[in-house]
Design a protein around this motif. Structure first.
Motif, mmCIF file in Angstrom:
data_model
loop_
_atom_site.group_PDB
_atom_site.id
_atom_site.type_symbol
_atom_site.label_atom_id
_atom_site.label_comp_id
_atom_site.label_asym_id
_atom_site.label_seq_id
_atom_site.Cartn_x
_atom_site.Cartn_y
_atom_site.Cartn_z
ATOM 1 N N GLU A 49 11.996 -17.002 6.386
ATOM 2 C CA GLU A 49 11.291 -16.106 7.294
ATOM 3 C C GLU A 49 9.825 -16.129 6.903
ATOM 4 N N LYS A 50 8.945 -16.291 7.885
ATOM 5 C CA LYS A 50 7.528 -16.487 7.599
ATOM 6 C C LYS A 50 6.682 -15.379 8.200
ATOM 7 N N GLN A 51 5.712 -14.940 7.406
ATOM 8 C CA GLN A 51 4.648 -14.072 7.888
ATOM 9 C C GLN A 51 3.350 -14.875 7.750
ATOM 10 N N VAL A 52 2.473 -14.766 8.736
ATOM 11 C CA VAL A 52 1.234 -15.534 8.714
ATOM 12 C C VAL A 52 0.046 -14.602 8.868
ATOM 13 N N LEU A 53 -0.948 -14.784 8.001
ATOM 14 C CA LEU A 53 -2.206 -14.046 8.076
ATOM 15 C C LEU A 53 -3.348 -15.040 8.202
ATOM 16 N N ILE A 54 -4.323 -14.722 9.019
ATOM 17 C CA ILE A 54 -5.522 -15.544 9.144
ATOM 18 C C ILE A 54 -6.675 -14.782 8.502
ATOM 19 N N LEU A 55 -7.257 -15.352 7.449
ATOM 20 C CA LEU A 55 -8.296 -14.691 6.671
ATOM 21 C C LEU A 55 -9.605 -15.451 6.753
#
Length: 238
Positions: free
Chosen positions: A106-112
């Motif tokens: 299961e993946k969570q993605v953040l763009i920083l």
């Protein structure tokens, strides 16, 4: 410089067989007047700069366009798409998307913002660590995509992934409020002069332990709290 905008390179090549790309870019400009667009490249790429909310609006516009493509165009476009390039929903210095799930992870993605990500990684590495999850980052220009993976179907691991995402997100928002960046340019200098600049910055660095230096061929970026960034750059000038 405050961290209020990002620059990303988008590929619109997937639309080539359905739209005239120059006309599509013109439509994008009218749709997003607050964004700055670079020239359209022969391979269908274009640089776009602006705030996260404006980029989010452009993303939604392009998603609607993509839904109008015939199935064959969509399949062909998959080879052109680069997942880490996708624009995500914004929150301050962070953008995020809903969790995606496959058979194993299961993946969570953040763009920083890249500078904020590197500052966190260097000075606060524990913020990018958590039990039962794998956290990795891919940097492209001003944007870094952070992927948080946990075992799918395991409630505790999934919850830990969500907690890790929120921890990173909240901390990045705090860093955005306090950090500033100054760029020391030496584009017009000779190779020897550039090397002296780099050596000088390395000698001054111990005086400012909370400053992050990001050297490039034509400049050095200085990231830290305003007082440290100002003090460091003034010392370099002297």
């Amino acid at each position: 410089q405050a961290f209020l905008c990002v620059t990303s390179t988008l590929s619109v090549a997937v639309f080539r067989h359905r739209f005239v790309l120059e006309d599509l870019v013109e439509e994008m400009r009218k749709q997003s007047p607050d964004l700055n667009f670079g020239p359209l490249q022969p391979d269908g790429r274009i640089a776009v700069q602006g705030s996260f909310p404006a980029l989010r609006a452009l993303r939604e516009f392009l998603l609607l366009k993509a839904k109008s493509l015939p199935g064959e165009d969509k399949r062909e476009g998959k080879s052109h798409q680069r997942p880490r390039r996708k624009l995500q929903e914004h929150r301050g210095a962070v953008q995020m998307r809903n969790s995606t799930r496959d058979a194993q992870r299961e993946k969570q993605v953040l763009i920083l913002n890249t500078d904020i990500y590197h500052y966190m990684r260097f000075f606060y590495p524990k913020k990018l660590q958590a039990n039962d999850v794998v956290i990795s980052g891919v940097t492209e220009g001003d944007i870094t995509t952070v992927c948080i993976e946990s075992a799918a179907g395991r409630g505790a691991a999934a919850a830990q992934g969500l907690r890790a995402k929120k921890t990173i997100e909240d901390f990045c928002v705090e860093l955005q409020k306090i950090l500033r960046k100054e760029r020391i340019c030496f584009k017009e200098h000779s190779r020897e002069e550039r090397q002296r600049y780099r050596q000088l910055c390395e000698r001054l660095k111990p005086r400012y332990p909370a400053v992050l230096l990001s050297p490039c061929d034509t400049h050095i970026d200085v990231v830290g709290i305003p007082a440290d960034v100002l003090g460091f750059t003034e010392d370099v000038k002297r």
